[in-house]
Design a protein around this motif. Structure first.
Motif, mmCIF file in Angstrom:
data_model
loop_
_atom_site.group_PDB
_atom_site.id
_atom_site.type_symbol
_atom_site.label_atom_id
_atom_site.label_comp_id
_atom_site.label_asym_id
_atom_site.label_seq_id
_atom_site.Cartn_x
_atom_site.Cartn_y
_atom_site.Cartn_z
ATOM 1 N N ALA A 251 1.445 -3.294 -14.150
ATOM 2 C CA ALA A 251 2.805 -3.794 -13.909
ATOM 3 C C ALA A 251 2.750 -5.065 -13.069
ATOM 4 N N THR A 252 3.670 -5.996 -13.314
ATOM 5 C CA THR A 252 3.705 -7.243 -12.539
ATOM 6 C C THR A 252 4.459 -7.070 -11.220
ATOM 7 N N GLU A 253 5.504 -6.243 -11.242
ATOM 8 C CA GLU A 253 6.288 -5.946 -10.039
ATOM 9 C C GLU A 253 6.783 -4.521 -10.139
ATOM 10 N N VAL A 254 7.052 -3.918 -8.968
ATOM 11 C CA VAL A 254 7.665 -2.592 -8.935
ATOM 12 C C VAL A 254 8.850 -2.623 -7.980
ATOM 13 N N HIS A 255 9.996 -2.197 -8.478
ATOM 14 C CA HIS A 255 11.204 -2.036 -7.669
ATOM 15 C C HIS A 255 11.650 -0.580 -7.805
ATOM 16 N N SER A 256 12.450 -0.104 -6.879
ATOM 17 C CA SER A 256 12.952 1.266 -6.960
ATOM 18 C C SER A 256 14.450 1.293 -6.702
ATOM 19 N N TYR A 257 15.142 2.145 -7.460
ATOM 20 C CA TYR A 257 16.573 2.384 -7.267
ATOM 21 C C TYR A 257 16.747 3.880 -7.009
ATOM 22 N N ILE A 258 17.060 4.212 -5.766
ATOM 23 C CA ILE A 258 17.180 5.612 -5.336
ATOM 24 C C ILE A 258 18.592 5.821 -4.786
ATOM 25 N N THR A 259 19.270 6.880 -5.243
ATOM 26 C CA THR A 259 20.653 7.090 -4.820
ATOM 27 C C THR A 259 20.748 7.407 -3.336
ATOM 28 N N HIS A 260 20.026 8.438 -2.896
ATOM 29 C CA HIS A 260 20.149 8.926 -1.525
ATOM 30 C C HIS A 260 18.912 8.569 -0.701
ATOM 31 N N GLY A 261 19.080 7.675 0.263
ATOM 32 C CA GLY A 261 17.967 7.278 1.125
ATOM 33 C C GLY A 261 17.855 8.203 2.326
ATOM 34 N N VAL A 262 17.244 9.373 2.114
ATOM 35 C CA VAL A 262 17.029 10.304 3.230
ATOM 36 C C VAL A 262 16.106 9.651 4.250
ATOM 37 N N LEU A 263 14.987 9.118 3.777
ATOM 38 C CA LEU A 263 14.065 8.274 4.554
ATOM 39 C C LEU A 263 13.741 8.866 5.926
ATOM 40 N N SER A 264 13.145 10.034 5.913
ATOM 41 C CA SER A 264 12.778 10.706 7.158
ATOM 42 C C SER A 264 11.314 10.444 7.510
ATOM 43 N N GLY A 265 10.959 10.737 8.751
ATOM 44 C CA GLY A 265 9.566 10.615 9.195
ATOM 45 C C GLY A 265 9.019 9.210 9.008
ATOM 46 N N PRO A 266 7.865 9.096 8.321
ATOM 47 C CA PRO A 266 7.196 7.783 8.189
ATOM 48 C C PRO A 266 7.707 6.957 7.018
ATOM 49 N N ALA A 267 8.833 7.319 6.442
ATOM 50 C CA ALA A 267 9.292 6.695 5.199
ATOM 51 C C ALA A 267 9.447 5.174 5.310
ATOM 52 N N VAL A 268 10.161 4.714 6.337
ATOM 53 C CA VAL A 268 10.448 3.268 6.440
ATOM 54 C C VAL A 268 9.157 2.475 6.615
ATOM 55 N N GLU A 269 8.250 2.993 7.427
ATOM 56 C CA GLU A 269 6.968 2.302 7.630
ATOM 57 C C GLU A 269 6.178 2.243 6.322
ATOM 58 N N ARG A 270 6.178 3.340 5.588
ATOM 59 C CA ARG A 270 5.465 3.360 4.305
ATOM 60 C C ARG A 270 6.047 2.347 3.335
ATOM 61 N N ILE A 271 7.366 2.277 3.283
ATOM 62 C CA ILE A 271 8.023 1.355 2.354
ATOM 63 C C ILE A 271 7.742 -0.091 2.742
ATOM 64 N N SER A 272 7.765 -0.377 4.035
ATOM 65 C CA SER A 272 7.525 -1.748 4.497
ATOM 66 C C SER A 272 6.107 -2.227 4.171
ATOM 67 N N LYS A 273 5.155 -1.294 4.077
ATOM 68 C CA LYS A 273 3.758 -1.637 3.778
ATOM 69 C C LYS A 273 3.411 -1.442 2.312
ATOM 70 N N SER A 274 4.361 -1.004 1.519
ATOM 71 C CA SER A 274 4.100 -0.655 0.133
ATOM 72 C C SER A 274 3.970 -1.889 -0.758
ATOM 73 N N VAL A 275 3.329 -1.693 -1.912
ATOM 74 C CA VAL A 275 3.260 -2.755 -2.921
ATOM 75 C C VAL A 275 4.609 -2.919 -3.628
ATOM 76 N N MET A 276 5.501 -1.976 -3.392
ATOM 77 C CA MET A 276 6.836 -2.027 -3.980
ATOM 78 C C MET A 276 7.595 -3.224 -3.415
ATOM 79 N N LYS A 277 8.174 -4.040 -4.290
ATOM 80 C CA LYS A 277 8.829 -5.262 -3.836
ATOM 81 C C LYS A 277 10.162 -4.973 -3.163
ATOM 82 N N ASN A 278 10.948 -4.049 -3.744
ATOM 83 C CA ASN A 278 12.258 -3.725 -3.181
ATOM 84 C C ASN A 278 12.594 -2.262 -3.411
ATOM 85 N N LEU A 279 13.246 -1.660 -2.424
ATOM 86 C CA LEU A 279 13.849 -0.346 -2.589
ATOM 87 C C LEU A 279 15.355 -0.532 -2.433
#
Length: 339
Positions: A251-279
């Protein structure tokens, strides 16, 4: 002569910014000021919840805006106690507007001697005196059947379709919708049909709960801009791993569309360091300061849709009309352009 009542909004503490935004949108639609009902929802020193409504609600059509997100038990109790206060104050009808329905993941017995907590919560809501429920992207659609009252389950897919058509308008032919697991294929297929995009699946194997042993991509994603679609993101471990697997698959890019951002524990840190371009998430759960500050997390509003759904419920018109992207275009006018 019959008394014509206006819809009245009351909010718990789970997501007051969303409740305020809904009231503001309703003011625009009605051409008159629609504010939140003046009330206090507080805690005693022992953390008991106390509710006092300062306005007359006798004979009124009441809408309680309250997600049952973290802290789930406190927010659920606030919803039940607000309901009791309104019922004892002779409100004519009470609708629970629950943008995020907690306990939805406990919708069946996964093993012996476990509860079906979603059914218990449905019973509590019904017995408290709520007349109908308005919610968004239930984890399992069959939870609607747990209630003995009407349930309107709205979908984020039409909003996501508008957002995708706006933000990827020059490369729609490059898009590939991806379900992060086999169980979410129906949800991903629904969005794929709306934007006329192909579908792929990330098949995951678990050795035990919370740990993913391996992932396999089903479908050809080479050279594609992949968009992962799901109803909720909790710790983001599976989501970030799926993004890595898709990139490894070409894949050239990865984006995610998630309805409910529970985002508990280490979620935000993981997303910020992820190869995913946008959540991209909705505001069904009030975002924390960390979520707002994260550069690759974007929040789309649900207030326009909820405001219209409340007005449709109040005046007895179709709520299911909001399932269509074309219906939402004028509601979200100014936020998105198509084509």
């Amino acid at each position: 002569m019959p008394v014509i009542t206006e819809p009245k909004i009351i909010s718990g503490n789970a997501n007051r910014p969303l409740a305020t935004a809904i009231a503001r949108r309703m003011s625009m639609h009605r051409g008159m000021s629609v504010g939140l009902v003046d009330a206090r929802v507080e805690r005693f020193n022992d953390q008991e919840i106390f509710v006092e409504v300062f306005e007359n609600v006798r004979g009124e059509d009441m809408f309680i805006v309250q997600s049952t997100s973290n802290p789930a038990n406190d927010n659920l109790m606030e919803l039940l106690i607000i309901t009791d206060a309104l019922r004892r104050s002779s409100a004519a009808r009470i609708t629970a507007v629950i943008p995020y329905f907690g306990y939805a993941r406990q919708d069946r017995r996964s093993k012996a001697r476990t509860p079906i907590s979603a059914k218990l919560v449905a019973n509590l809501i019904t017995e408290a005196g709520i007349d109908r429920v308005l919610t968004l992207d239930l984890h399992a659609a069959q939870i609607q059947g747990f209630f003995d009252i009407p349930v309107d389950n709205l979908y984020a897919a039409p909003i996501f379709a508008l957002d995708i058509e706006h933000n990827f308008r020059n490369r729609m032919d490059e898009l590939m919708i991806v379900s992060p697991d086999v169980g979410g294929v129906a949800r991903a297929r629904e969005l794929a049909k709306r934007i006329n995009a192909p579908l792929a699946i990330v098949d995951k194997r678990r050795e035990k709960a919370g740990e993913v042993a391996g992932m396999t991509v089903i479908g050809e994603v080479t050279g594609k801009t992949c968009i992962i679609v799901d109803d909720m993101c909790d710790t983001a471990g599976t989501l970030c791993k799926a993004a890595e697997v898709l990139m490894e698959a070409g894949a050239t890019e990865v984006h995610s569309y998630i309805t409910h951002g529970v985002l508990s524990g280490p979620a935000v840190e993981r997303i910020s360091k992820s190869v995913m371009k946008n959540l991209v998430i909705t505001d069904s759960i009030e975002p924390t300061a960390a979520v707002k500050a994260c550069a690759n997390i974007r929040i789309v509003p649900t207030a326009p849709m909820f405001a219209q759904a409340i007005l449709n419920t109040w005046n007895g018109t179709s709520v299911s009309s909001l399932f269509e992207t074309d219906t939402l275009v004028p509601i979200y006018e100014g936020l998105y352009t198509r084509g």
